[in-house]
Motif scaffolding. Sequence first.
Motif, PDB file in Angstrom:
ATOM      1  N   VAL A   1      -8.261  11.592 -11.208  1.00 24.71           N
ATOM      2  CA  VAL A   1      -8.516  10.761 -12.451  1.00 24.71           C
ATOM      3  C   VAL A   1      -7.869  11.101 -13.601  1.00 24.71           C
ATOM      4  N   THR A   2      -7.298  12.500 -13.719  1.00 23.37           N
ATOM      5  CA  THR A   2      -6.390  13.019 -14.732  1.00 23.37           C
ATOM      6  C   THR A   2      -5.058  13.300 -14.281  1.00 23.37           C
ATOM      7  N   ARG A   3      -4.439  12.406 -13.644  1.00 27.91           N
ATOM      8  CA  ARG A   3      -3.209  12.472 -13.191  1.00 27.91           C
ATOM      9  C   ARG A   3      -2.086  13.003 -14.106  1.00 27.91           C
ATOM     10  N   SER A   4      -2.289  11.881 -15.068  1.00 29.24           N
ATOM     11  CA  SER A   4      -0.958  11.932 -16.181  1.00 29.24           C
ATOM     12  C   SER A   4      -1.374  13.145 -16.995  1.00 29.24           C
ATOM     13  N   PHE A   5      -2.573  13.629 -17.158  1.00 30.49           N
ATOM     14  CA  PHE A   5      -2.695  14.849 -17.987  1.00 30.49           C
ATOM     15  C   PHE A   5      -2.485  15.834 -17.084  1.00 30.49           C
TER      16      PHE A   5
ATOM     17  N   LYS B   1       3.094   6.406  -5.786  1.00 28.16           N
ATOM     18  CA  LYS B   1       3.286   6.092  -7.229  1.00 28.16           C
ATOM     19  C   LYS B   1       3.216   7.595  -8.090  1.00 28.16           C
ATOM     20  N   PRO B   2       2.519   8.908  -7.528  1.00 25.38           N
ATOM     21  CA  PRO B   2       2.591   9.814  -8.304  1.00 25.38           C
ATOM     22  C   PRO B   2       3.886  10.546  -8.313  1.00 25.38           C
ATOM     23  N   LEU B   3       4.625  10.483  -7.147  1.00 30.94           N
ATOM     24  CA  LEU B   3       5.843  10.795  -7.554  1.00 30.94           C
ATOM     25  C   LEU B   3       6.809   9.895  -8.309  1.00 30.94           C
ATOM     26  N   TYR B   4       6.911   8.742  -8.508  1.00 32.56           N
ATOM     27  CA  TYR B   4       7.493   7.997  -9.409  1.00 32.56           C
ATOM     28  C   TYR B   4       7.482   8.433 -10.869  1.00 32.56           C
ATOM     29  N   GLU B   5       6.113   8.969 -11.022  1.00 33.08           N
ATOM     30  CA  GLU B   5       5.716   9.239 -12.516  1.00 33.08           C
ATOM     31  C   GLU B   5       6.620  10.431 -13.016  1.00 33.08           C
ATOM     32  N   ARG B   6       7.077  11.288 -12.240  1.00 34.57           N
ATOM     33  CA  ARG B   6       7.649  12.204 -12.721  1.00 34.57           C
ATOM     34  C   ARG B   6       9.153  11.979 -13.367  1.00 34.57           C
ATOM     35  N   LEU B   7       9.608  10.977 -13.404  1.00 37.91           N
ATOM     36  CA  LEU B   7      11.030  10.764 -13.963  1.00 37.91           C
ATOM     37  C   LEU B   7      10.431  10.365 -15.476  1.00 37.91           C
ATOM     38  N   PRO B   8       9.605   9.492 -15.745  1.00 30.80           N
ATOM     39  CA  PRO B   8       9.227   9.240 -17.137  1.00 30.80           C
ATOM     40  C   PRO B   8       8.969  10.393 -18.040  1.00 30.80           C
ATOM     41  N   LEU B   9       8.050  11.382 -17.352  1.00 34.48           N
ATOM     42  CA  LEU B   9       7.740  12.640 -17.848  1.00 34.48           C
ATOM     43  C   LEU B   9       9.201  13.358 -18.312  1.00 34.48           C
ATOM     44  N   PHE B  10       9.979  13.494 -17.219  1.00 35.61           N
ATOM     45  CA  PHE B  10      11.225  14.410 -17.774  1.00 35.61           C
ATOM     46  C   PHE B  10      12.022  13.794 -18.889  1.00 35.61           C
ATOM     47  N   ILE B  11      11.848  12.367 -19.036  1.00 36.22           N
ATOM     48  CA  ILE B  11      12.708  11.664 -20.057  1.00 36.22           C
ATOM     49  C   ILE B  11      11.922  11.826 -21.272  1.00 36.22           C
TER      50      ILE B  11
ATOM     51  N   GLU C   1       3.463   1.826 -16.532  1.00 37.33           N
ATOM     52  CA  GLU C   1       3.751   3.204 -15.977  1.00 37.33           C
ATOM     53  C   GLU C   1       4.132   4.067 -16.975  1.00 37.33           C
ATOM     54  N   PRO C   2       5.276   3.670 -17.645  1.00 36.90           N
ATOM     55  CA  PRO C   2       5.968   4.668 -18.764  1.00 36.90           C
ATOM     56  C   PRO C   2       4.675   4.959 -19.852  1.00 36.90           C
ATOM     57  N   ILE C   3       3.906   3.712 -20.138  1.00 33.74           N
ATOM     58  CA  ILE C   3       2.849   4.016 -21.220  1.00 33.74           C
ATOM     59  C   ILE C   3       1.898   4.830 -20.726  1.00 33.74           C
ATOM     60  N   TYR C   4       1.459   4.842 -19.447  1.00 34.10           N
ATOM     61  CA  TYR C   4       0.480   5.770 -18.789  1.00 34.10           C
ATOM     62  C   TYR C   4       0.947   7.006 -18.820  1.00 34.10           C
ATOM     63  N   VAL C   5       2.309   7.480 -18.405  1.00 39.34           N
ATOM     64  CA  VAL C   5       2.724   8.788 -18.436  1.00 39.34           C
ATOM     65  C   VAL C   5       2.861   9.289 -19.712  1.00 39.34           C
ATOM     66  N   ALA C   6       3.221   8.468 -20.794  1.00 42.82           N
ATOM     67  CA  ALA C   6       3.561   8.801 -22.154  1.00 42.82           C
ATOM     68  C   ALA C   6       2.066   9.175 -22.841  1.00 42.82           C
TER      69      ALA C   6
ATOM     70  N   LEU D   1       0.896  -1.288   0.076  1.00 41.87           N
ATOM     71  CA  LEU D   1      -0.014   0.060   0.004  1.00 41.87           C
ATOM     72  C   LEU D   1       1.003   1.216  -0.038  1.00 41.87           C
ATOM     73  N   LEU D   2       2.019   1.298   1.051  1.00 42.52           N
ATOM     74  CA  LEU D   2       2.942   2.431   0.965  1.00 42.52           C
ATOM     75  C   LEU D   2       3.529   2.453  -0.611  1.00 42.52           C
ATOM     76  N   PHE D   3       3.938   1.549  -1.181  1.00 43.05           N
ATOM     77  CA  PHE D   3       4.589   1.501  -2.365  1.00 43.05           C
ATOM     78  C   PHE D   3       3.486   2.125  -3.522  1.00 43.05           C
ATOM     79  N   TRP D   4       2.451   1.690  -3.291  1.00 42.13           N
ATOM     80  CA  TRP D   4       1.520   1.973  -4.359  1.00 42.13           C
ATOM     81  C   TRP D   4       1.043   3.637  -4.024  1.00 42.13           C
ATOM     82  N   TRP D   5       0.802   4.063  -2.847  1.00 43.75           N
ATOM     83  CA  TRP D   5       0.525   5.399  -2.412  1.00 43.75           C
ATOM     84  C   TRP D   5       1.441   6.550  -2.925  1.00 43.75           C
TER      85      TRP D   5
END
Length: 519
Positions: A115-119, A67-77, A214-219, A61-65
């Motif tokens: 529900v629009t986190r990646s956008f 997750k929005p912080l991890y998604e910043r790295l694929p967006l940077f790339i 997750e990279p597909i979701y962020v992209a 649960l903590l690892f999943w919670w």
Amino acid sequence: MRLNDASMAIRPRTAWEALDLGILLARRHAVLLMSSWALVTLPIFALFSLLFWQHPTLSLLLFWWFKPLYERLPLFILSRALFGDTPSLRQSITALPPLLRPQWFSSVTWRRFSVTRSFDLPVLQLEQLAGSARQQRLAVLGQRDRRAAFWLTLVGMHLEMGLWFGALALMYMLIPQQMLADWDWQDLLGMNGDWLWFEHLSNLLYALVLVVWEPIYVASGFSLYLNRRTTLEAWDIELTFRRLQARMKSLLPVLLVGLGLWLVSPPEVALAATAAEGTTQTIEPSGPDSDRLLKQPLTSKAASDRIGELLDQPPFRNRETVTRWRFTEAADEEPGWLAHLLERLLRSDLLTQHTGTLTSVIEVFLWTALFSLAGWLLWRYRDWLKLYATLGQLRIRQRQTTPAMLFGLDLQPESIPTDVVAEVQRLWHAHPREALGLLYRAFLSRLLHERQMPLKNSHTEGEILELLRQQAQPQLLEYAEALTRHWLRLAYGHQLPPERARDELCERWRALFGSERLA
């Protein structure tokens, strides 16, 4: 952003086509995206698993919670790779800590279930907007593609669960049949502590699923954001004009040469036209004073008169009537010097141009005269003022109230014994605290009533010593420091002073104040 360096075609697309473009971007940079995600998230997953080994569900649960912080790295790339500046794996990992700081708390609290986190993420990370500016920007961007971003998150959530359950089923299929023969579902649900590794292994499968998805979701969310900005800011039109400008730069010399040749007319045609016109013209009188344009409705003389009338009117010429004061004198009398001075003053422009300065000078002169008159009256009637008003009544004095108590000690002279030293020596053996307190109280009373020191109820022992240092009395200051040191040790540290300290304090008291009580 350098639109000319974009690695994809910049044009308006439908929302679903933009999602397909995001999948294409993720596939093009799949190795970098997946490896960077794994290097960041898998150690964090291992850390949570070790910290909460007895609670596998809590660790997941903590690892999943977060997750929005991890998604910043694929967006940077992706934001760098889209414009031809693809970072390396090391550069991506190094750039992660600064990316996590902006608005991290809101990302894992009230925005966690967006529900629009990646956008919405590019507005936070790339445009660096916050507060009302961020809300306004999201409102503009979400007018068209917000529905697609919602479905992306919803479908992605179900896809995560489907892939995770599929990986669990694959792991179950890889278990040997001999082990499966001894298991049933009741045993799997009621695992004891010996099977915690199995739960953590199933959690690891979820972490591996995120490495792929997750990279597909962020992209996909990033491509929706780019498509919306392309529509709003007309990036495709801007690129078209830039391409047209690049083409025109190569054709510009040719166009300039052609334009120059077109503007130059043949000299023969010009000379012929001049000769033909010269044969039909009528010779008019020449000279600066002769009339010209006689056959026109407006002759040269009428035009000159009209121009003169216009120049004689505003704004070319402004007439002003000025009225001044002057003295009237008899014809047989010669005016005096004062009359001459005032006449010149009135005829000059000093009153009209420097009115403000003149009034200030007059005001200063009047105030000076008023104060001078008041001073002369006070000096003239000084004896009368002394008779009816004393000098003490003319001054305003501040009365300082003398504190009666300080540190809970009574400082009134009536409460101090007549012979302080004798009373201290009498109380020292039976009641040393009262004896030292009496000596300190008598010392403060002497400072207050005899030395006239401005002691206040808010003063501390250290502030009283600071006041004594300003008095420039070394013997009194040395005695005060010794007495205060012994008093603080006894009052707060419960440390009794030695016998020699009593004798020393009493002898120095007699040297400073004597043995009589303050009247």
